[in-house]
Motif scaffolding. Structure first.
Motif, PDB file in Angstrom:
ATOM      1  N   ALA A  81       0.754  -1.253  -0.136  1.00 59.86           N
ATOM      2  CA  ALA A  81      -0.044  -0.028  -0.095  1.00 59.86           C
ATOM      3  C   ALA A  81       0.841   1.257  -0.109  1.00 59.86           C
ATOM      4  CB  ALA A  81      -0.925   0.025   1.178  1.00 59.86           C
ATOM      5  N   LEU A  82       1.984   1.163   0.588  1.00 58.58           N
ATOM      6  CA  LEU A  82       3.000   2.299   0.660  1.00 58.58           C
ATOM      7  C   LEU A  82       3.898   2.487  -0.844  1.00 58.58           C
ATOM      8  CD1 LEU A  82       4.507   1.872   4.220  1.00 58.58           C
ATOM      9  CD2 LEU A  82       2.750   3.510   3.405  1.00 58.58           C
ATOM     10  N   GLY A  83       3.505   1.458  -1.948  1.00 59.56           N
ATOM     11  CA  GLY A  83       4.054   1.768  -3.098  1.00 59.56           C
ATOM     12  C   GLY A  83       5.332   0.757  -3.361  1.00 59.56           C
ATOM     13  N   SER A  84       5.812  -0.118  -2.271  1.00 57.48           N
ATOM     14  CA  SER A  84       6.815  -0.874  -2.512  1.00 57.48           C
ATOM     15  C   SER A  84       6.509  -2.216  -3.166  1.00 57.48           C
ATOM     16  CB  SER A  84       7.596  -1.142  -1.294  1.00 57.48           C
ATOM     17  OG  SER A  84       6.567  -2.145  -0.484  1.00 57.48           O
ATOM     18  N   SER A  85       7.780  -2.698  -3.966  1.00 56.96           N
ATOM     19  CA  SER A  85       7.341  -3.952  -4.884  1.00 56.96           C
ATOM     20  C   SER A  85       7.755  -5.230  -4.258  1.00 56.96           C
ATOM     21  CB  SER A  85       7.945  -3.694  -6.231  1.00 56.96           C
ATOM     22  OG  SER A  85       9.173  -3.320  -5.974  1.00 56.96           O
ATOM     23  N   GLY A  86       8.192  -5.069  -3.111  1.00 57.63           N
ATOM     24  CA  GLY A  86       9.076  -6.186  -2.308  1.00 57.63           C
ATOM     25  C   GLY A  86       8.957  -6.204  -0.720  1.00 57.63           C
ATOM     26  N   PHE A  87       9.827  -6.712  -0.190  1.00 58.23           N
ATOM     27  CA  PHE A  87       9.738  -6.730   1.193  1.00 58.23           C
ATOM     28  C   PHE A  87      10.558  -5.510   1.599  1.00 58.23           C
ATOM     29  CE2 PHE A  87      10.120 -11.286   0.123  1.00 58.23           C
ATOM     30  CZ  PHE A  87       8.854 -11.605   0.443  1.00 58.23           C
ATOM     31  N   GLN A  88       9.691  -4.682   2.325  1.00 54.12           N
ATOM     32  CA  GLN A  88      10.324  -3.522   2.969  1.00 54.12           C
ATOM     33  C   GLN A  88       9.992  -3.437   4.447  1.00 54.12           C
ATOM     34  OE1 GLN A  88      11.657  -0.927   1.144  1.00 54.12           O
ATOM     35  NE2 GLN A  88      11.241  -2.524  -0.617  1.00 54.12           N
ATOM     36  N   SER A  89      10.151  -2.154   5.030  1.00 56.46           N
ATOM     37  CA  SER A  89      10.291  -1.904   6.533  1.00 56.46           C
ATOM     38  C   SER A  89       9.162  -2.638   7.327  1.00 56.46           C
ATOM     39  CB  SER A  89      10.454  -0.710   6.954  1.00 56.46           C
ATOM     40  OG  SER A  89       8.869  -0.050   6.633  1.00 56.46           O
ATOM     41  N   VAL A  90       8.066  -2.663   7.051  1.00 55.34           N
ATOM     42  CA  VAL A  90       6.841  -3.281   7.830  1.00 55.34           C
ATOM     43  C   VAL A  90       7.108  -5.040   7.749  1.00 55.34           C
ATOM     44  CG1 VAL A  90       4.482  -3.637   8.149  1.00 55.34           C
ATOM     45  CG2 VAL A  90       5.621  -1.442   7.429  1.00 55.34           C
ATOM     46  N   THR A  91       7.166  -5.619   6.615  1.00 55.91           N
ATOM     47  CA  THR A  91       7.240  -6.997   6.600  1.00 55.91           C
ATOM     48  C   THR A  91       8.815  -7.353   7.367  1.00 55.91           C
ATOM     49  OG1 THR A  91       6.188  -6.895   4.577  1.00 55.91           O
ATOM     50  CG2 THR A  91       7.460  -8.715   4.952  1.00 55.91           C
ATOM     51  N   ALA A  92       9.734  -6.700   6.920  1.00 56.84           N
ATOM     52  CA  ALA A  92      11.018  -7.256   7.613  1.00 56.84           C
ATOM     53  C   ALA A  92      11.025  -7.079   9.320  1.00 56.84           C
ATOM     54  CB  ALA A  92      12.267  -6.264   7.022  1.00 56.84           C
ATOM     55  N   ALA A  93      10.256  -5.809   9.606  1.00 60.40           N
ATOM     56  CA  ALA A  93      10.198  -5.896  11.009  1.00 60.40           C
ATOM     57  C   ALA A  93       9.406  -7.038  11.821  1.00 60.40           C
ATOM     58  CB  ALA A  93       9.866  -4.349  11.469  1.00 60.40           C
ATOM     59  N   THR A  94       8.196  -7.052  10.934  1.00 55.70           N
ATOM     60  CA  THR A  94       7.343  -8.448  11.647  1.00 55.70           C
ATOM     61  C   THR A  94       7.931  -9.774  11.573  1.00 55.70           C
ATOM     62  OG1 THR A  94       5.442  -6.981  10.750  1.00 55.70           O
ATOM     63  CG2 THR A  94       4.907  -9.318  11.303  1.00 55.70           C
ATOM     64  N   PHE A  95       8.885  -9.915  10.683  1.00 53.91           N
ATOM     65  CA  PHE A  95       9.411 -11.161  10.385  1.00 53.91           C
ATOM     66  C   PHE A  95      10.645 -11.385  11.209  1.00 53.91           C
ATOM     67  CE2 PHE A  95      13.047 -13.776   8.695  1.00 53.91           C
ATOM     68  CZ  PHE A  95      12.374 -14.834   8.395  1.00 53.91           C
ATOM     69  N   PHE A  96      11.086 -10.067  11.600  1.00 53.83           N
ATOM     70  CA  PHE A  96      12.136 -10.293  12.747  1.00 53.83           C
ATOM     71  C   PHE A  96      11.705 -10.424  14.189  1.00 53.83           C
ATOM     72  CE2 PHE A  96      15.067  -8.238  15.885  1.00 53.83           C
ATOM     73  CZ  PHE A  96      16.082  -8.793  15.625  1.00 53.83           C
ATOM     74  N   ILE A  97      10.720  -9.777  14.271  1.00 50.14           N
ATOM     75  CA  ILE A  97      10.045  -9.976  15.754  1.00 50.14           C
ATOM     76  C   ILE A  97       9.466 -11.390  15.873  1.00 50.14           C
ATOM     77  CG2 ILE A  97       8.399  -8.865  17.445  1.00 50.14           C
ATOM     78  CD1 ILE A  97       8.758  -6.194  16.248  1.00 50.14           C
TER      79      ILE A  97
END
Length: 454
Positions: free
Chosen positions: A187-203
């Motif tokens: 929704a923020l316009g990224s085409s891959g894994f960005q900050s939200v997905t990466a942070a959720t995955f890490f936590i």
């Protein structure tokens, strides 16, 4: 090598107590729950988000399942119980949690008067979700405790079932969280894994894959302690599981509440609270497994005296290293089927020791004799390859033989090996003098089958 005969004690039951009927009802319930939860998660994340979440959420599952199976090596829980536990956590428990948490969040927003939806979600996550989720996951333990009591022998079994149930729950929940995170990034316009997905995955995947298993393991400890209680200790059988469930809810609430404290508060709770609790629980489970091995060592010699087992077996079976050596020896000399036969022999022998332990505590059920006969039958069917392998393992690990001194024998006189001496005749002979050869001679020289390594 022919397959051992399939033999199992099956008491007569009324139709409404039929195991097949209960299994059919459970399969239907889990299948319907799985379809509904699949539709709900896909509706929230979208097809692409669902697939991304599924691919990321599955990563810790094999590691967690392998860890719990490693803990459960003394007497492995039947695979059907493990499959039910995982399916219950992934389908039924998650469905109940999603529905109940959604209603609770809406109720808090409407009645309590919170100023925003995020605030209502924080209240629900801290005070409602732990109660709902731990109760839903604990239901799997309750069902197995009530209807598969013969497979529930203590704390290790409780922790393993609880951990597998919670792993299934976390798997489905992670699909939802990771799928939503991916949708936010898109929704923020990224085409891959960005900050939200990466942070959720890490936590959720890197830092805390053990969180849900840790919470529910406290409920499992409660049921495990209850499994060790005698029929007269009814209060203990009820209150201890409830205390474990309540402790799991409190720990879960502390963990969820730490998310509202910001990054520093979350790290503080993680390092000063969650990690020590996880370490303490790990120590308790490993200690409990050592206690199970001691039960094997102390209760199986009665069957040596009765002629069902050979002297090296109780001590080889009470060592995880000796067990592994026996399976490896059988595999090298007779193939994978023989190794599987030895593993089954080890599991049945452990179950026999736990059954006898319950009898010593006065907690054996009315079907004790039939269950004992069933286990002895399975051991006798697998003795040819298992005895030699275990004798070899005892020799390699230098496990000493300690003569058995009977205390309160629970083996009826009629239960003697086919073609062997009766219990009374065997007892009449001095221990260590049967077969014209002292049991104190080096392992591998007795006439228990061809020795390994020659």
């Amino acid at each position: 090598m022919p397959e051992p005969a399939q033999w199992r004690y099956r008491p007569r039951r009324a139709l409404w107590h039929s195991g097949a009927l209960r299994v059919g009802a459970l399969i239907t319930l889990l299948a319907l729950s799985g379809l509904v939860i699949l539709a709900l998660v896909r509706a929230q994340t979208g097809t692409e988000g669902f697939l991304v979440g599924l691919g990321l959420a599955v990563l810790p599952v094999p590691l967690l399942i392998a860890a719990f199976r490693w803990l459960d090596r003394v007497e492995p829980e039947p695979w059907k119980n493990q499959l039910f536990a995982f399916a219950w956590g992934a389908c039924a428990a998650t469905l109940l949690a999603i529905i109940a948490n959604s209603f609770a969040t809406e109720w808090i927003a409407a009645r309590v008067g919170t100023s925003s939806a995020p605030e209502a979600e924080a209240w629900g996550a801290t005070f409602i979700a732990p109660v709902v989720e731990e109760t839903a996951k604990g239901a799997a333990l309750l069902l197995l405790f009530l209807y598969r009591r013969r497979d529930f022998d203590g704390i290790v079994d409780g922790v393993v079932i609880a951990g597998i149930t919670a792993t299934g729950f976390a798997f489905t929940e992670n699909i939802l969280y990771l799928g939503n995170a991916f949708g936010e990034d898109r929704a923020l316009g990224s085409s891959g894994f960005q900050s939200v997905t990466a942070a959720t995955f890490f936590i959720r995947i890197v830092m805390s894959p053990f969180a849900h298993p840790l919470f529910t393991a406290l409920t499992g400890i409660g049921f495990g302690v209850a499994a060790l209680a005698t029929p007269r200790q009814r209060i203990r059988r009820v209150l201890v599981p409830l205390a474990g469930l309540l402790t799991a809810m409190v720990l879960h609430a502390v963990w969820n509440g730490s998310a509202t404290l910001g990054g520093a508060g979350f790290i503080a709770v993680y390092g000063m609270f969650m990690v020590p609790v996880f370490g303490l629980l790990t120590w308790l489970v490993i200690w409990s497994r050592s206690s199970e091995l001691e039960t094997v060592r102390s209760h199986l010699p009665a069957y040596v005296a009765a002629g069902w087992l050979i002297p090296p077996e109780p001590h080889a079976l009470s060592s995880m290293r000796a067990r592994a050596i026996a399976r490896d020896a059988a595999r090298r000399h007779h193939g994978k089927q023989a190794a599987r036969r030895v593993a089954e022999y080890q599991s049945f022998a452990s179950a026999l020791a736990f059954l006898r332990q319950r009898a010593h505590r006065g907690a054996a059920g009315a079907d004790f004799i039939a269950r004992e006969q069933e286990l002895l039958h399975h051991l006798w069917q697998r003795k040819e390859v298992a005895r030699s392998a275990l004798a070899h393992a005892a020799q390699v690990t230098a496990r000493p033989y300690v003569p058995y001194v009977p205390d309160r024998p629970h083996i009826p006189a009629q239960w003697s090996p086919p073609g062997g001496p009766s219990y009374g005749q065997q007892h009449a002979q001095p221990y260590g003098q049967q077969h014209g050869r002292p049991y104190g001679s080096p392992y591998g020289q007795q006439q228990y089958g061809p020795p390994y390594g020659r």
